[in-house]
Design an enzyme around this catalytic site. Sequence first.
Site, PDB file in Angstrom:
ATOM      1  N   TRP A  80       0.697  -1.189   0.000  1.00 22.13           N
ATOM      2  CA  TRP A  80       0.076   0.013  -0.227  1.00 22.13           C
ATOM      3  C   TRP A  80       0.834   1.265  -0.005  1.00 22.13           C
ATOM      4  O   TRP A  80       0.402   2.329  -0.226  1.00 22.13           O
ATOM      5  CB  TRP A  80      -0.930   0.161   1.402  1.00 22.13           C
ATOM      6  CG  TRP A  80      -0.262   0.220   2.681  1.00 22.13           C
ATOM      7  CD1 TRP A  80       0.960  -0.297   2.860  1.00 22.13           C
ATOM      8  CD2 TRP A  80      -0.795   1.160   3.561  1.00 22.13           C
ATOM      9  NE1 TRP A  80       1.186   0.260   4.264  1.00 22.13           N
ATOM     10  CE2 TRP A  80       0.251   0.909   4.607  1.00 22.13           C
ATOM     11  CE3 TRP A  80      -1.802   1.982   3.654  1.00 22.13           C
ATOM     12  CZ2 TRP A  80       0.196   1.705   5.677  1.00 22.13           C
ATOM     13  CZ3 TRP A  80      -2.062   2.699   4.849  1.00 22.13           C
ATOM     14  CH2 TRP A  80      -1.037   2.588   5.948  1.00 22.13           C
ATOM     15  N   ASP A  81       2.193   0.875   0.300  1.00 23.53           N
ATOM     16  CA  ASP A  81       2.991   2.339   0.342  1.00 23.53           C
ATOM     17  C   ASP A  81       2.876   3.266  -0.878  1.00 23.53           C
ATOM     18  O   ASP A  81       3.004   4.363  -0.750  1.00 23.53           O
ATOM     19  CB  ASP A  81       4.458   1.728   0.558  1.00 23.53           C
ATOM     20  CG  ASP A  81       4.554   0.958   1.951  1.00 23.53           C
ATOM     21  OD1 ASP A  81       3.805  -0.092   1.945  1.00 23.53           O
ATOM     22  OD2 ASP A  81       5.911   1.180   2.529  1.00 23.53           O
ATOM     23  N   GLU A 103       0.453  -2.660  12.601  1.00 28.12           N
ATOM     24  CA  GLU A 103       0.744  -4.174  12.362  1.00 28.12           C
ATOM     25  C   GLU A 103       0.824  -4.916  13.738  1.00 28.12           C
ATOM     26  O   GLU A 103       1.386  -6.141  13.897  1.00 28.12           O
ATOM     27  CB  GLU A 103       1.733  -4.540  11.423  1.00 28.12           C
ATOM     28  CG  GLU A 103       1.443  -4.191  10.084  1.00 28.12           C
ATOM     29  CD  GLU A 103       2.310  -4.366   9.023  1.00 28.12           C
ATOM     30  OE1 GLU A 103       3.561  -4.368   9.227  1.00 28.12           O
ATOM     31  OE2 GLU A 103       2.069  -4.629   7.851  1.00 28.12           O
ATOM     32  N   LYS A 143       2.003   0.448  16.656  1.00 27.15           N
ATOM     33  CA  LYS A 143       2.890   0.545  16.011  1.00 27.15           C
ATOM     34  C   LYS A 143       3.354   1.669  15.220  1.00 27.15           C
ATOM     35  O   LYS A 143       4.256   2.223  14.916  1.00 27.15           O
ATOM     36  CB  LYS A 143       3.099  -0.883  14.909  1.00 27.15           C
ATOM     37  CG  LYS A 143       4.440  -0.999  13.718  1.00 27.15           C
ATOM     38  CD  LYS A 143       4.404  -2.073  13.123  1.00 27.15           C
ATOM     39  CE  LYS A 143       5.683  -2.321  12.197  1.00 27.15           C
ATOM     40  NZ  LYS A 143       5.421  -2.870  10.997  1.00 27.15           N
TER      41      LYS A 143
END
Lengths: 784, 784
Positions: free
Chosen positions: B372-373, B502, B615
Amino acid sequence: MDIRKQSIYPVEVWDITETEFKKENNYRNETTFALSNGYIGTRGTLEEAYAFDIDTGLEGNFVNGFYESEKIRYGEANFGSPLWSQSLLNLPNLKETHVILDGEEFTMEQGKVEEYARILHMKEAILERKLLWTSPQGKQTRIHIRRLVSIARKNIMAIEYEVTPMNYSGRIEFMSKLQADVENHTRKTNPIVDYGPFGRKLDSDELRADGDILYYEGTTQNSHLSVACGSSHGIWKDGAEQKNLEWKSSVGELEAEVVTGIQAEKGETVVLEKMICYTTSLDLGKEERKSFVLAELERAQEDGMQKLEKWQKEYMAKFWEAADVEIKGNEALQQGLHFNLFHIIQSAGRDGKTGMGAKGLSGEGYEGHYFWDTEMYVLPVLVYTEPEVAKRLLDYRFRTLDQARERARILGHEKGALYPWRTINGEEASTYYPLGTAQYHINADISYALSLYLQVTGDVEYLKEKGAEILIETARVWADVGSFAECKGGKYCICDVTGPDEYNVLVDNNFYTNLMARENLRDAVGAVDYLKEHVPEVLEHLKEKLDFSVEETVLWKEIIEKMYFPYDEKRQVYPMDDGFMMRKPWDESKIPPEKRAWLYENYHPLFIMRHRMSKQADAILGMYLHSDLFSEEEIRRNYDFYQEVTLHHSSLSTCIFGIVACEIGYLEEAYQYFSQSARMDLDDYHNNFYAGIHAANMAGTWQAIANGFAGLRCQNGRLKLNPVLPKEWEEYRFRLKYKGSLLEVNVTKKEAKVTLLEGTEASLLFRGTEIRLKGEKDSYAEEI
Amino acid sequence: MDIRKQSIYPVEVWDITETEFKKENNYRNETTFALSNGYIGTRGTLEEAYAFDIDTGLEGNFVNGFYESEKIRYGEANFGSPLWSQSLLNLPNLKETHVILDGEEFTMEQGKVEEYARILHMKEAILERKLLWTSPQGKQTRIHIRRLVSIARKNIMAIEYEVTPMNYSGRIEFMSKLQADVENHTRKTNPIVDYGPFGRKLDSDELRADGDILYYEGTTQNSHLSVACGSSHGIWKDGAEQKNLEWKSSVGELEAEVVTGIQAEKGETVVLEKMICYTTSLDLGKEERKSFVLAELERAQEDGMQKLEKWQKEYMAKFWEAADVEIKGNEALQQGLHFNLFHIIQSAGRDGKTGMGAKGLSGEGYEGHYFWDTEMYVLPVLVYTEPEVAKRLLDYRFRTLDQARERARILGHEKGALYPWRTINGEEASTYYPLGTAQYHINADISYALSLYLQVTGDVEYLKEKGAEILIETARVWADVGSFAECKGGKYCICDVTGPDEYNVLVDNNFYTNLMARENLRDAVGAVDYLKEHVPEVLEHLKEKLDFSVEETVLWKEIIEKMYFPYDEKRQVYPMDDGFMMRKPWDESKIPPEKRAWLYENYHPLFIMRHRMSKQADAILGMYLHSDLFSEEEIRRNYDFYQEVTLHHSSLSTCIFGIVACEIGYLEEAYQYFSQSARMDLDDYHNNFYAGIHAANMAGTWQAIANGFAGLRCQNGRLKLNPVLPKEWEEYRFRLKYKGSLLEVNVTKKEAKVTLLEGTEASLLFRGTEIRLKGEKDSYAEEI
């Protein structure tokens, strides 16, 4: 689950008979006729050693606790993923025996099988095969084979092979083999496991044949365990041992054989007595193994088949005396019950070093791993019927506390022990943590079984020596895994666990887990209080050994008080977990029939966990075990709710629903569930009996009667009975051991009765009435 | 994250300079000096081809989209687990060049490096290395190497190697190699991935050396892709090509070389011009590849380095014109920004067949996968600065819709498409679904980027041709994955997904996911409405192609209206998911410092997910993207909340927090976050730059200025700016493309100004005021 209308085997109360040999049934029947003594397990394969392919047969010989490891590979490994597998290893086969009848070798693939019967005598734990065979050249022979795995001698399996020429005289030759070219078939029996000991994993250390003795010793490549095994042989004719026969032997790289022969006149019976012995490095050092095997073989040969059979019958008679459940009114269910009890008792490890596999020692299914099945399904039966065996199974958990402590550290718990979800050697062997390690309830399950054992036996010594340590160490993990959540009114919440229901994974506040965790903590507090009051020196010892402080129980008590349970206000039920009610309704009509029973093989885990349905008894199991904490009305509401959403895709489910159905007076349903459980394996409802027995369901059948119809409970130190009789039956009767006494429960259409058969007294709650039986044969009955 | 006080490289606005060669920095510097054109990627390795071990260097040459597969093994495979991996394959190296200077081979390992500089010219996309070297025998030579990967010619990489003997005359020999004995190092760069193409995976089809030409063709063993590559060489002296030199060649099994030499007088410069070409079976058939490579090499040789450099500079000048962000007041941040923008623009696939790896083409990290970056971090930058490149990246997703449809079926969705979490070829390559496939938000991320592209460019054609199909197909999965839950007041709940964070996996109602899913549905409804009104024939075509009915939008609209969001009444914030507030408080003090940044490598997933911490930006990211749907007060409360619990263990986190900090006026914090993002890779804060760039964060830096300090948004079809100036700066300036116009934003201590540089008009909301710029150079300013 495919419920058969016709039974596979003839309905006989004490026997299972195969009336005709058919190759297509062979793989399944190998499990049906498997024998074990909790140490050696051997599949019901045939002495002729036919070359079956991977879909029709699996020669299998196992020793409890003997495993091979392979490096496990992961798509992505997580921290704490087990790196080495543990698989019950298929060991060299010594049963193989060929007979050459006046020059023609006996094989069912040629000539004609005129008469055939293979009979499992469950009363005696003896397997028998009787044939009348006509050879291609027309010679007729009676063959009669008896086989047992000795309960009296844990290392011994014995075969008696009788041959009688019916219409000829001639030389009878016996060729006995040791076949070490064996390997596991794991992939076939558990397709979602993607590793396993493929290929031959035992390296041969020694293989020899001397006179009538075959001997093998080998070592596994990775687990570095060694097995030693051998066989000895004696020939009898006219009731006399033929001592001076010459044995010819040959030894290959991976197999060896000994051969002898003798003249037999028409009608004369020649007998081969073959003793087989296994031992391993788990019991004996390298120097001792060979002499042990040879000595055991000699001793067995001296005792002979007759004595071994006698001991076998004696042991089984005692077992059935305490464990048998007699049903009048349905022989098929009676047979199923005997079959189930037989397989449990023969499968349980009884040396304190080993547990009991979910499939006993009957096949390679689940890689021979021990799961919670032992503690939650099998142990509650053994606690009432064979408490010594129950104790040895608990010993195994005590023995592996160190590995469980180590595992708890890996999971980030600074104190306590976390038992593995699957294991043989005590280390976690589950490779997919959402269905494995996340099942923290294993800790509470073991503690539950232990507490039940302590309550039913009154074995205070065990609490002091081993039990308290297990309870404290398991409790510590419960006290660390959750937290008091402000958003839940300060209640204690346990997140990210998987309950028994494997279709709802990594959930928050699984009802069963929270309930069982609380009771685990309560039992641990009880144990600490007991030690403090009665044996402070034991407590002192544990404080030092475990770096334990009694202060820890302050937190435990707070958790007990504040444990959170998900609750649905509208339905007034306990959802399985926090998110259960939110899931998509399950629409079975969208699932093709052939895919329904094996969802994990046909659907992605995300699809499964996203739906509001349940694989098996989960919250309902908790309500059964701790039924004293819920009102009947509450249990009924929950039962009704879960009845709707449970698919019973586990063999562990129906027996529990049956028990709870009894509790709330749903006798019709209870009877249906019971019937399914009782004949599940015998009629192979799950179509996977070839891979091994479903030990949990087998034990669940006993529970379905004792805990179900008879309402047996031992809760809070109190024995309770609340018997009812299914309308289909005339009567049922079973016995149970309680604090050294033996009780009999007998329920007829007229009355329910409990009798003190052995022992001086017993107090219990009988249909709500506090009663006390004093002196032998004292009984109490109520009309029903 | 280790924030360095001292910058690794000298602070220079447009260059990155390595002033001294040190082996211990080599592995990292190979990434720093990596070059790419979105098709070819080459690591900043040295022509001398030193024999570095696995910890100090990785020769790397990649072609976007070219991967090898290996069979993935799982501890337990689930249905739908990918069976074959996809790993960006390390291809034969052609850069290797040795020079022999009057009999002595140049190597920095001997003799003395008197002067040294390696400079990445970011303005020009050219890498330069300058040395003055004294040989062991005392001969001094100037060496000057220039390297580029041509943006104008996607298949070409070029090296110019100049040698000038300073204190001697002698023969200068060039030995140029083709090294096909290459393999990936995946295991090293991503230790939790336990498979990967180990060993050599290309089988050689052809390897030859003819005159000055080296040529190789090879095919992968499993993915069956073929690569063809070669190099050609020209020697120049005194400005004249030396055409009649003799080239000696030799060909081994896996390597080949061509060698030539020429006499050089003291002070005379000899130049090797080396052209390198790669193509693959993804673009050309077997018959075409060789002739194509040879023709491309010839053409490149004819054009020469000079022209290639000229084109490179022209392209980059245009890029920087639109994309540059100028900061007055901090050269280090300026340098970081340039470095980041440089790496993004050179890494993006621009042929419509390929995407952009999370590490670009700079290394093997994450196996070269696209995540998805691309859509959430890189595309929003390209949409404003290089919309053509943005479109080609969206094309890649359109091209792989069929694989996404197939994946949706595997996940149990009867309609629609589910994009893969990680992929190269369009199929799911994530092997651990809790962190992979469960990240359903990828669907909404792609739709978000697409919608942003459509809004910012006004490219209605794209909507009609490709965009609407993507929006409809992704929306369909959202309409199927959840359900209206009675227990949540009939709201639409989405269970068992993993959001961007995550550390919290398989959660229910992830705030980000639900928000983005709703907007995905809204955009799909909008697309259908648009087509219905303006181009019904396109809608008809889609209805047929997708078996789509406009009726489906009824459900979509209901979901949009009833989407559920977790809410904490007491704190008035949106918890990340339903269970977040219930988790154990995170106590960092119990985590040893060396384990903090790599929790998954040191702690079991259950330990991690059981704690209340995050995270990376998750809910906060959603609030940034859809800031128009929340009040500033609301965003502030949530920011404050997440600020406390976020560990920023992902490179994707700080830039987003910085942007939101701007939104709510937390300028100090915004500046801190921005500073971290800007120099994260250049100063290797995560200590893993050796494995490749962090493309998302690099792009996030641009966003931190444009979307952060300048408050750029394009929401609901409306462009907005809301600039502020960090007190540390004098001024900043950047440009953006909007519906064909080019705007400049310039913010000084006095005023914030927007100017229409190109185009006829632009309407936008500037600090809350609706403004309209008409004609070139029209501008609007406000005092700040």
